[in-house]
Design a protein around this motif. Sequence first.
Motif, PDB file in Angstrom:
ATOM      1  N   GLY A   1      67.589 109.231  -5.048  1.00 58.98           N
ATOM      2  CA  GLY A   1      68.279 110.131  -5.964  1.00 58.98           C
ATOM      3  C   GLY A   1      69.419 110.922  -5.364  1.00 58.98           C
ATOM      4  O   GLY A   1      70.406 111.231  -6.036  1.00 58.98           O
ATOM      5  N   HIS A   2      69.315 111.284  -4.080  1.00 61.66           N
ATOM      6  CA  HIS A   2      70.318 112.200  -3.526  1.00 61.66           C
ATOM      7  C   HIS A   2      71.697 111.571  -3.410  1.00 61.66           C
ATOM      8  O   HIS A   2      72.702 112.273  -3.432  1.00 61.66           O
TER       9      HIS A   2
ATOM     10  N   ALA B   1      75.943 105.076   1.886  1.00 62.20           N
ATOM     11  CA  ALA B   1      75.871 104.578   3.267  1.00 62.20           C
ATOM     12  C   ALA B   1      74.822 105.370   4.033  1.00 62.20           C
ATOM     13  O   ALA B   1      73.992 104.804   4.754  1.00 62.20           O
ATOM     14  N   GLU B   2      74.814 106.681   3.845  1.00 60.67           N
ATOM     15  CA  GLU B   2      73.843 107.504   4.551  1.00 60.67           C
ATOM     16  C   GLU B   2      72.419 107.168   4.103  1.00 60.67           C
ATOM     17  O   GLU B   2      71.507 107.053   4.926  1.00 60.67           O
ATOM     18  N   ALA B   3      72.254 106.996   2.793  1.00 59.83           N
ATOM     19  CA  ALA B   3      70.907 106.723   2.272  1.00 59.83           C
ATOM     20  C   ALA B   3      70.387 105.373   2.753  1.00 59.83           C
ATOM     21  O   ALA B   3      69.220 105.249   3.125  1.00 59.83           O
TER      22      ALA B   3
ATOM     23  N   VAL C   1      73.483 115.930   5.023  1.00 61.30           N
ATOM     24  CA  VAL C   1      73.836 115.785   3.615  1.00 61.30           C
ATOM     25  C   VAL C   1      72.583 115.580   2.763  1.00 61.30           C
ATOM     26  O   VAL C   1      72.458 116.150   1.685  1.00 61.30           O
ATOM     27  N   THR C   2      71.617 114.814   3.258  1.00 61.37           N
ATOM     28  CA  THR C   2      70.447 114.455   2.456  1.00 61.37           C
ATOM     29  C   THR C   2      69.756 115.695   1.901  1.00 61.37           C
ATOM     30  O   THR C   2      69.531 116.642   2.617  1.00 61.37           O
TER      31      THR C   2
ATOM     32  N   THR D   1      81.961 111.292  -1.124  1.00 65.12           N
ATOM     33  CA  THR D   1      82.161 110.131  -1.999  1.00 65.12           C
ATOM     34  C   THR D   1      80.837 109.402  -2.160  1.00 65.12           C
ATOM     35  O   THR D   1      79.936 109.497  -1.312  1.00 65.12           O
ATOM     36  N   LEU D   2      80.742 108.678  -3.253  1.00 65.03           N
ATOM     37  CA  LEU D   2      79.555 107.868  -3.517  1.00 65.03           C
ATOM     38  C   LEU D   2      79.311 106.921  -2.348  1.00 65.03           C
ATOM     39  O   LEU D   2      78.183 106.705  -1.910  1.00 65.03           O
ATOM     40  N   ARG D   3      80.410 106.392  -1.815  1.00 63.51           N
ATOM     41  CA  ARG D   3      80.329 105.455  -0.704  1.00 63.51           C
ATOM     42  C   ARG D   3      79.668 106.079   0.529  1.00 63.51           C
ATOM     43  O   ARG D   3      78.778 105.483   1.141  1.00 63.51           O
TER      44      ARG D   3
END
Lengths: 225, 468
Positions: free
Chosen positions: B334-335, B17-19, B1-2, B11-13
Amino acid sequence: VTALESGDRAAYLGRLRARLDRAAPHNLAHPLPPPVESVPLVQSTLLDPDDLLGSFLRNARAVAAGAHDVGGDVVPDELLDALVERSDVRRAVTSAEPDAVAVGERLAARGVDVAPLSIDAAANADLGVTSCIAAIATTGTVVVSSSAAGGRGASLLPPVHLCLVPASRVVPTSAEVLRPLGAGAALPANLVLITGPSRSGDIEQIIALGVHGPLAVDLVLLRGA
Amino acid sequence: VTGGFTLAGTTLRDRTAEATRDERLRHALAKAVGRFGDGRAVALDTLGDPGALRAAARRIRHDLMDHLPEVLERFADAVLAAGGHVHWAEDAADANDYITRLARDRGVTSVVKGKSMATEETALNHALEAAGVEVVETDLGEWIIQLAHQTPSHIVAPAVHLDRYQVRDILQAEAEPGRTLDAVPEHLAAFARERLRAKFLGAGMGITGANFGVAETGSIVLVENEGNGRFSSTVPRIHVAVMGMERVVATWDQLDLMVNLLARSATGQHLSTYTNVVTGPRRAGDADGPDELHVVLLDNGRSDILGSDVQEALDCIRCGACLNVCPVYRQVGGHAYGWVYSGPIGAVLTPLLAAGHPEAAELAGASTLCGACMEACPVEIPLQDLLLTLRRRKAEGAGRVERAGWAAWAAAWSNPRTYRASLRSAAAGRPLTRFAAMAPGLRAWSEGRTAPQPARRSFLQRWKKGEV
């Protein structure tokens, strides 16, 4: 795409006017400051009002420009020799400004291959020579006009930009340069405020010089001009 | 995703979480963003009264937006009078279509681009590439992420999420066989200079954004440090500037104030290396410069913001200072915001400009409402007020069940008798609160929050018995 104007101006602006005609009242928690009668001037502690030229030199050095302080109205021979040797200048391009052309003639006398400005000549030059229409003391900036210089490339493509700065053209702040531009005189196709050599912080915000424009900017302040 | 625009379908969530799991990202962000913030403070400290300048700038930008149709019309007339073209672009497709047709009509096969957020918003590169035109980003950060097939993670520093080793690996793929790049920023920048110089000299069209348009003279002002904007507007035969319609100022007096605030707020410089003023195409007697100048005035949803209760979102001059001070941006980068604009201004602009994506509305939640953004903003946009307004809008659009629940709660607590009854039933149901928080509909909300434990007996009950 040949017409000067395209798209639907009337519909475009009509949409904006319709939105503003039924504008929501300003109801944010932070109220608006009062209307501005005249745009305030930006004043900076970087300017010593009693020493305009000293401020210019100091602030230019702070942005990694070379700032040479010269007494008369021409670049001294020793300085020209030193610059040619330092940057191994074999080819140079000059703007159309008479003082830059004169420097070009003196470079040619030193065996440098000097050409008038063109993109091709600038792309192959080791040095570009221009004058400036103004210089800003607060920021160490020089202002180069495409109309005066006969183009833009001399201050952009070569790895070194040598700019002549007659002391009489040094002004305190950006206001003296920018604010009169609205006064009616036609602007050149390009006017550029140059503050130091080209730089980028795009990798870890660590400054690298000379990304696309010049790696070195040498400003010669001519106190007698 | 990044690394991509992932707004649709995530979702923002998930994205945050990934970031936050990416230690390398957080390390890179902390270092780079900290340098930005320090520089800004030092630069503003040299000004006599930065607070007064910012307040004036806010009012000037606000009044400009209130008169946008007139200012824009004056600007367009002045561009035309200087010999430039003007295209009124309703939306992204309109702008991309105009530029793509222009390239085809003039036989352009190769385009160089200066840094531009507006063309990120319109995804211009995809449109040009689909038309068979080669597009090369020439801002160092933009070039790096173009090569890595990523998207910008910062308004000013697009590759701020990458460290020098990652950048080295990306650029190494561009080096000729046998040449090994090292991870020294200066050397990597020199490599970019060498590679991109050839692209500049071979391009038929240069495309830039515009930091400002000045209505008095029809001038485009490009503020930058590298020279990518100067090259893109000097060497190719055609220069196209894509400008969000709100980027206009009326006078040079206003421009003087804005460029001074922009440079200091963006990078901590007193002026950016190049403040580049373009007025019309090359003149007779100029040895270089483009034969044609095209100014594309982009609406793309901006007119819907005008006249609304969040109009001040249009005051933004894209310095990025609000990103650098934001406790959310500093953790997730930012991503995680999922689209072009990130940080507090992104949390405001994304729900407005990407309104076509139902996922965009939740971006207004990507803030702690601490107000550091407004403190940093050179034009004092009350970002926390705008975020609250957008949250209210989203709540008004919430589902029937959720709204009925809140309405019942509001009704119950508006009356002393039902209020006391609700407390008694809460006390009776005390052991259940832990389980209620695990109900499927509530879990997303209750994770990371502790459910309040009602007292066994309320203060009022104890008071009546004389126990307190």
